[in-house]
Design a protein around this motif. Structure first.
Motif, PDB file in Angstrom:
ATOM      1  N   ALA A  13      33.561  36.871  29.349  1.00 49.90           N
ATOM      2  CA  ALA A  13      34.516  36.994  30.446  1.00 49.90           C
ATOM      3  C   ALA A  13      34.917  38.440  30.729  1.00 49.90           C
ATOM      4  O   ALA A  13      35.725  38.686  31.620  1.00 49.90           O
ATOM      5  CB  ALA A  13      35.758  36.164  30.133  1.00 49.90           C
ATOM      6  N   TYR A  16      35.095  39.678  34.295  1.00 45.83           N
ATOM      7  CA  TYR A  16      36.226  39.091  35.026  1.00 45.83           C
ATOM      8  C   TYR A  16      37.538  39.757  34.640  1.00 45.83           C
ATOM      9  O   TYR A  16      38.401  39.990  35.492  1.00 45.83           O
ATOM     10  CB  TYR A  16      36.296  37.583  34.778  1.00 45.83           C
ATOM     11  CG  TYR A  16      35.043  36.868  35.217  1.00 45.83           C
ATOM     12  CD1 TYR A  16      34.751  36.708  36.566  1.00 45.83           C
ATOM     13  CD2 TYR A  16      34.137  36.390  34.283  1.00 45.83           C
ATOM     14  CE1 TYR A  16      33.595  36.074  36.983  1.00 45.83           C
ATOM     15  CE2 TYR A  16      32.973  35.746  34.688  1.00 45.83           C
ATOM     16  CZ  TYR A  16      32.715  35.594  36.033  1.00 45.83           C
ATOM     17  OH  TYR A  16      31.566  34.968  36.450  1.00 45.83           O
ATOM     18  N   TYR A  17      37.692  40.081  33.361  1.00 44.53           N
ATOM     19  CA  TYR A  17      38.888  40.798  32.909  1.00 44.53           C
ATOM     20  C   TYR A  17      38.969  42.182  33.557  1.00 44.53           C
ATOM     21  O   TYR A  17      40.037  42.613  34.001  1.00 44.53           O
ATOM     22  CB  TYR A  17      38.906  40.969  31.389  1.00 44.53           C
ATOM     23  CG  TYR A  17      39.021  39.700  30.596  1.00 44.53           C
ATOM     24  CD1 TYR A  17      39.711  38.599  31.079  1.00 44.53           C
ATOM     25  CD2 TYR A  17      38.427  39.598  29.342  1.00 44.53           C
ATOM     26  CE1 TYR A  17      39.812  37.438  30.344  1.00 44.53           C
ATOM     27  CE2 TYR A  17      38.525  38.440  28.594  1.00 44.53           C
ATOM     28  CZ  TYR A  17      39.223  37.362  29.097  1.00 44.53           C
ATOM     29  OH  TYR A  17      39.325  36.212  28.360  1.00 44.53           O
ATOM     30  N   ALA A  19      37.467  43.164  36.374  1.00 45.17           N
ATOM     31  CA  ALA A  19      37.726  42.994  37.809  1.00 45.17           C
ATOM     32  C   ALA A  19      39.191  42.670  38.058  1.00 45.17           C
ATOM     33  O   ALA A  19      39.809  43.206  38.991  1.00 45.17           O
ATOM     34  CB  ALA A  19      36.833  41.890  38.374  1.00 45.17           C
ATOM     35  N   PHE A  20      39.771  41.826  37.211  1.00 44.88           N
ATOM     36  CA  PHE A  20      41.178  41.459  37.358  1.00 44.88           C
ATOM     37  C   PHE A  20      42.078  42.668  37.117  1.00 44.88           C
ATOM     38  O   PHE A  20      43.044  42.897  37.850  1.00 44.88           O
ATOM     39  CB  PHE A  20      41.530  40.320  36.392  1.00 44.88           C
ATOM     40  CG  PHE A  20      42.924  39.809  36.538  1.00 44.88           C
ATOM     41  CD1 PHE A  20      43.336  39.179  37.700  1.00 44.88           C
ATOM     42  CD2 PHE A  20      43.835  39.961  35.507  1.00 44.88           C
ATOM     43  CE1 PHE A  20      44.632  38.715  37.842  1.00 44.88           C
ATOM     44  CE2 PHE A  20      45.128  39.497  35.628  1.00 44.88           C
ATOM     45  CZ  PHE A  20      45.536  38.867  36.800  1.00 44.88           C
ATOM     46  N   SER A  21      41.745  43.483  36.112  1.00 48.38           N
ATOM     47  CA  SER A  21      42.555  44.672  35.833  1.00 48.38           C
ATOM     48  C   SER A  21      42.456  45.671  36.982  1.00 48.38           C
ATOM     49  O   SER A  21      43.448  46.310  37.344  1.00 48.38           O
ATOM     50  CB  SER A  21      42.138  45.326  34.513  1.00 48.38           C
ATOM     51  OG  SER A  21      40.900  45.979  34.640  1.00 48.38           O
ATOM     52  N   GLN A  22      41.262  45.816  37.566  1.00 43.89           N
ATOM     53  CA  GLN A  22      41.108  46.721  38.712  1.00 43.89           C
ATOM     54  C   GLN A  22      41.887  46.209  39.913  1.00 43.89           C
ATOM     55  O   GLN A  22      42.522  46.986  40.629  1.00 43.89           O
ATOM     56  CB  GLN A  22      39.626  46.878  39.070  1.00 43.89           C
ATOM     57  CG  GLN A  22      38.821  47.601  38.033  1.00 43.89           C
ATOM     58  CD  GLN A  22      39.380  48.972  37.742  1.00 43.89           C
ATOM     59  OE1 GLN A  22      39.387  49.849  38.594  1.00 43.89           O
ATOM     60  NE2 GLN A  22      39.870  49.164  36.535  1.00 43.89           N
ATOM     61  N   LEU A  23      41.849  44.909  40.107  1.00 44.11           N
ATOM     62  CA  LEU A  23      42.610  44.306  41.203  1.00 44.11           C
ATOM     63  C   LEU A  23      44.105  44.544  41.023  1.00 44.11           C
ATOM     64  O   LEU A  23      44.802  44.943  41.964  1.00 44.11           O
ATOM     65  CB  LEU A  23      42.305  42.809  41.296  1.00 44.11           C
ATOM     66  CG  LEU A  23      43.024  42.054  42.416  1.00 44.11           C
ATOM     67  CD1 LEU A  23      42.576  42.565  43.776  1.00 44.11           C
ATOM     68  CD2 LEU A  23      42.755  40.561  42.286  1.00 44.11           C
ATOM     69  N   LEU A  24      44.599  44.343  39.800  1.00 44.83           N
ATOM     70  CA  LEU A  24      46.018  44.590  39.541  1.00 44.83           C
ATOM     71  C   LEU A  24      46.376  46.057  39.742  1.00 44.83           C
ATOM     72  O   LEU A  24      47.440  46.374  40.302  1.00 44.83           O
ATOM     73  CB  LEU A  24      46.382  44.154  38.120  1.00 44.83           C
ATOM     74  CG  LEU A  24      46.473  42.671  37.852  1.00 44.83           C
ATOM     75  CD1 LEU A  24      46.806  42.413  36.386  1.00 44.83           C
ATOM     76  CD2 LEU A  24      47.508  42.020  38.745  1.00 44.83           C
TER      77      LEU A  24
END
Length: 139
Positions: A13, A16-17, A19-24
């Motif tokens: 994962a 995905y982690y 990508a999620f951190s970049q999104l945040l």
């Protein structure tokens, strides 16, 4: 069971982690920019809007870029060590420079307005965080 000494397993994962951190991180930068633009009048180096440079630079430098610098070794684990070290160092240098611009902006604004510097717990904690960030790079 075979043991692979020195090789840590990459979580499936992880992309995905990341990508999620970049999104945040991008949401934090965009939210700060929107707040400054919509509710604080924008940013400028001269006049009353100079103070607004401070929060934007701190979010970009000490949250977004520093976070990316910390992720480099995890994300680019298949690249050469030299490549990851250079990228890691460059991101930290950019984070430091942008945070320094934010500090200069707030001190310059205070000087122009005749306000006292370092009068709050926020300012002392911020200076301490910045100094520790700088000292960490010297060790």
């Amino acid at each position: 069971m075979e043991s692979h000494a020195g090789l840590a397993a990459t979580p499936r994962a992880l992309p995905y982690y990341v990508a999620f951190s970049q999104l945040l991180g991008l949401i934090a930068v965009a939210t700060t920019g929107a707040w400054l633009g919509l509710y604080r009048g924008g940013i400028a180096w001269q006049g009353v809007l100079q103070f607004n440079v401070h929060p934007l630079c701190m979010v970009i430098g000490l949250i977004f870029l520093q976070g990316d610098a910390l992720l480099v070794y995890r994300v680019f684990r298949n690249e050469t060590k030299r490549t990851t070290k250079v990228l890691h160092g460059l991101l930290h240098v950019f984070a430091f420079i942008i945070a320094l611009v934010g500090l200069v902006a707030v001190f310059d604004y205070h000087r122009k307005k005749g306000y006292a510097d370092l009068y709050s717990l926020h300012s002392w904690c911020g200076i301490l965080a910045f100094v520790l960030y700088f000292v960490q790079g010297q060790v």
